[in-house]
Write a protein that holds these residues in place. Structure first.
Motif, mmCIF file in Angstrom:
data_model
loop_
_atom_site.group_PDB
_atom_site.id
_atom_site.type_symbol
_atom_site.label_atom_id
_atom_site.label_comp_id
_atom_site.label_asym_id
_atom_site.label_seq_id
_atom_site.Cartn_x
_atom_site.Cartn_y
_atom_site.Cartn_z
ATOM 1 N N LEU A 94 0.818 -1.222 0.000
ATOM 2 C CA LEU A 94 0.000 0.000 0.000
ATOM 3 C C LEU A 94 0.844 1.262 0.000
ATOM 4 O O LEU A 94 0.431 2.284 -0.549
ATOM 5 C CB LEU A 94 -0.966 0.015 1.181
ATOM 6 N N LYS A 95 2.011 1.224 0.598
ATOM 7 C CA LYS A 95 2.885 2.400 0.610
ATOM 8 C C LYS A 95 3.184 2.851 -0.816
ATOM 9 O O LYS A 95 3.052 4.035 -1.155
ATOM 10 C CB LYS A 95 4.183 2.082 1.353
ATOM 11 N N LEU A 98 1.552 1.909 -3.630
ATOM 12 C CA LEU A 98 0.327 2.175 -4.391
ATOM 13 C C LEU A 98 -0.339 3.497 -4.016
ATOM 14 O O LEU A 98 -1.072 4.062 -4.830
ATOM 15 C CB LEU A 98 -0.673 1.039 -4.196
ATOM 16 N N THR A 99 -0.085 3.997 -2.797
ATOM 17 C CA THR A 99 -0.733 5.236 -2.346
ATOM 18 C C THR A 99 0.240 6.393 -2.220
ATOM 19 O O THR A 99 -0.100 7.431 -1.648
ATOM 20 C CB THR A 99 -1.432 5.028 -0.987
ATOM 21 N N VAL A 150 -0.676 5.578 2.847
ATOM 22 C CA VAL A 150 -1.155 4.463 3.666
ATOM 23 C C VAL A 150 -0.084 3.373 3.678
ATOM 24 O O VAL A 150 0.507 3.071 2.653
ATOM 25 C CB VAL A 150 -2.479 3.874 3.102
ATOM 26 N N ALA A 182 0.694 -0.690 5.148
ATOM 27 C CA ALA A 182 0.090 -1.909 5.690
ATOM 28 C C ALA A 182 1.128 -3.016 5.611
ATOM 29 O O ALA A 182 1.857 -3.124 4.627
ATOM 30 C CB ALA A 182 -1.159 -2.298 4.910
ATOM 31 N N ILE A 194 -2.224 -1.332 9.859
ATOM 32 C CA ILE A 194 -2.475 -0.341 8.809
ATOM 33 C C ILE A 194 -2.234 1.031 9.420
ATOM 34 O O ILE A 194 -2.749 1.326 10.508
ATOM 35 C CB ILE A 194 -3.917 -0.440 8.277
ATOM 36 N N ALA A 252 2.381 5.970 5.745
ATOM 37 C CA ALA A 252 3.140 4.720 5.782
ATOM 38 C C ALA A 252 4.386 4.863 6.653
ATOM 39 O O ALA A 252 4.707 3.972 7.427
ATOM 40 C CB ALA A 252 3.530 4.306 4.364
#
Length: 146
Positions: free
Chosen positions: A52-53, A55-56, A60, A62, A134, A138
């Protein structure tokens, strides 16, 4: 013969296909048991980042956290500078102390919303502890507190 000058949309679709095929930047990740790393916040845990780090753009984070068998907590009481932190216990157990909330034994199925800046300390955990954490963002600072 491929077009030498693809449209922006075509180029983005091709990039997404390549990233998905290599596991970089795709929306689906398939992580194996060897994807745990020992380079996280605590040496008595291993961390499996869930992507997620990236991708965002760092908004965010996780990861799955699991205990290193035979190693137990020695971290001081601390707090994190973040906007959001949520934990879901997958298996095993852990005991945490949260300022203003007391000690709690977390077991498989337990969830914790840690308010921003709450002072806390891990007291103990089982050798088979696994949890999902989460955070937003991040990356965040951790401060040792009294």
């Amino acid at each position: 013969m491929p077009d030498l000058f693809p449209t922006t949309g075509e180029a983005e679709q091709e990039k997404l296909k390549e990233e998905t095929a290599t596991g970089a930047g795709g929306i689906v990740s398939h992580l194996g048991p060897d994807s745990f790393k020992k380079d996280g916040l605590r040496p008595f845990f291993e961390y499996r980042p869930l992507g997620l780090k990236e991708l965002t753009g760092g908004r965010v984070g996780a990861h799955v956290i699991r205990a290193v068998p035979g190693q137990h907590p020695d971290a001081p009481r601390h707090s994190h500078a973040l906007e959001f932190q949520f934990v879901y216990v997958l298996k095993g157990w852990a005991i945490f102390e949260y300022e203003g909330y007391g000690q709690h034994k977390l077991v498989a199925g337990s969830t914790v919303y840690q308010p921003p800046g709450v002072k806390h300390k891990e007291i103990d955990h089982s050798d088979d502890l696994e949890l999902i954490e989460i955070t937003m963002p991040a990356d965040f600072e951790t401060t040792i507190v009294e």
